[in-house]
Enzyme design. Structure first.
Site, PDB file in Angstrom:
ATOM      1  N   LEU A 177       0.910  -1.294   0.097  1.00  0.00           N
ATOM      2  CA  LEU A 177       0.219   0.062   0.018  1.00  0.00           C
ATOM      3  C   LEU A 177       0.853   1.316  -0.031  1.00  0.00           C
ATOM      4  CD1 LEU A 177      -2.883   0.632   0.000  1.00  0.00           C
ATOM      5  CD2 LEU A 177      -2.989   0.876   2.831  1.00  0.00           C
TER       6      LEU A 177
ATOM      7  N   GLN B 203      -4.459  -6.694  -7.472  1.00  0.00           N
ATOM      8  CA  GLN B 203      -4.922  -7.318  -5.867  1.00  0.00           C
ATOM      9  C   GLN B 203      -6.219  -6.520  -5.520  1.00  0.00           C
ATOM     10  OE1 GLN B 203      -3.130  -7.008  -1.933  1.00  0.00           O
ATOM     11  NE2 GLN B 203      -2.592  -8.928  -2.119  1.00  0.00           N
TER      12      GLN B 203
ATOM     13  N   CYS C  74      -4.017  -9.091   4.566  1.00  0.00           N
ATOM     14  CA  CYS C  74      -3.716  -7.905   5.336  1.00  0.00           C
ATOM     15  C   CYS C  74      -4.490  -7.933   6.628  1.00  0.00           C
ATOM     16  CB  CYS C  74      -4.166  -6.658   4.543  1.00  0.00           C
ATOM     17  SG  CYS C  74      -3.766  -5.008   5.129  1.00  0.00           S
TER      18      CYS C  74
ATOM     19  N   GLY D 138      10.019 -11.869   4.896  1.00  0.00           N
ATOM     20  CA  GLY D 138      11.351 -11.871   5.351  1.00  0.00           C
ATOM     21  C   GLY D 138      12.339 -12.200   4.265  1.00  0.00           C
TER      22      GLY D 138
END
Length: 335
Positions: free
Chosen positions: A22, A72, A102, A215
């Site tokens: 975002l 998305q 999210c 990660g």
């Protein structure tokens, strides 16, 4: 019109993708990223169905150079998602992805994002509604669990339910999400990563195309994941250290094409920037995404500082970018 099956993933390369982020992965960033990698699958920021159907402005706009490109979507109303998916397909998007990952309060209040993991039947209904009206892949990005619902059985029940409606592609963020008590940023860092669980998912569902997210900070790490999985999705690192994308095609996708230089990337951006300025845009709309181009090099701080201090000024043009690069070259020569 129903075409999708569990082999939709073969329509384009899913080896490496850039996560939807975002306020970051807008069309300017995606154009910039595409200059460095022809193969990376790009994702839009999450766009809500409400914004597309009722908002002002064109939330589906993109540059043709961005393909392959996935939209998305955020939402949980099957009919609205189907309408948006159809619009996306008509506009030429290569994929529609449903956000089930999210954890933000705002997203939860809208009944979409990670909280939907608790409603796999609804997610399946949403996927089915979209697949009925488009010929492009409909995929799901999700977590490995939410709150106390973090068992492997919980995850496989979710996968089984959604897969039953024909979804053959899943992107798994290898952390669970805490829906209460943690910010979205903390949810990217505090819940422990569990890569082995995603590997196990691929072993148990070999018919699915499964990409891993969370990660991953280097292409060497990506290569390790690709020994177990179909794809790797990188988020913050691909934004903050953008030049890592310049070797994606060669290291991960088998390309023999020469790696593009940073100077060549900047040169290729100048006509795009000029067109944006001529259309009434501002320089910093684009250069904010270019800040990380020299990450890790002696001139990185000079580059960041010059763009940050000058690109927002009224009338700023491509000379700001050129002068920033000249300053970087001075730093590099001084080393």
């Amino acid at each position: 019109m129903l075409k999708n099956n569990l082999n939709d993933s073969k329509t384009f390369d899913r080896t490496f993708s850039i996560a939807p982020m975002l306020d970051l992965t807008d069309r300017h960033y995606r154009y910039f990223a595409r200059l460095m990698s022809a193969n990376a699958l790009l994702y839009t920021e999450m766009v809500t169905t409400g914004a597309i159907l009722h908002g002002r402005g064109d939330y589906l706009a993109y540059n043709q150079e961005e393909h392959p490109l996935a939209l998305q979507l955020g939402g949980s109303n099957p009919a609205e998602l189907a309408r948006c998916a159809k619009l996306a397909a008509e506009r030429g998007y290569d994929e529609v992805n449903l956000n089930v990952g999210c954890p933000s309060d705002r997203v939860q209040n809208g009944r979409f994002g990670a909280c939907l993991m608790a409603e796999p039947e609804l997610v399946a209904e949403c996927v089915d509604a979209m697949k009925q009206v488009v010929d492009i892949p409909v995929t799901v990005k999700t977590r490995i669990g939410i709150d106390e619902q973090d068992s492997y059985e919980f995850l496989t029940h979710f996968i089984d339910t959604v897969m039953a409606k024909g979804c053959g592609e899943f992107i798994i963020h290898a952390r669970k999400a805490w829906l209460q008590g943690l910010s979205p940023k903390e949810n990217r860092e505090i819940p422990p990563l569990d890569y082995d669980r995603v590997y196990q998912l691929k072993r148990d569902y070999p018919m699915l195309n499964i990409s891993i997210n969370g990660g991953i900070t280097s292409l060497e790490q990506a290569k390790t994941h690709l020994q177990h999985l179909d794809g790797v999705m990188v988020g913050r690192e691909a934004y903050q250290n953008t030049y890592m994308l310049a070797q994606v095609d060669q290291i991960l996708c088998g390309s023999q094409k020469a790696v593009i230089s940073r100077e060549a990337v900047i040169e290729a951006m100048l006509p795009y920037i000029e067109a944006h300025l001529q259309a009434g845009g501002r320089l910093n709309h684009i250069t904010r995404h270019m800040i990380g181009l020299f990450q890790g090099l002696p001139g990185a701080r000079t580059w960041r500082r010059y763009l940050s201090e000058n690109a927002h000024k009224n009338g700023a043009g491509i000379e700001v970018v050129k002068l920033a690069y000249q300053s970087v070259q001075t730093d590099l020569v001084a080393q």
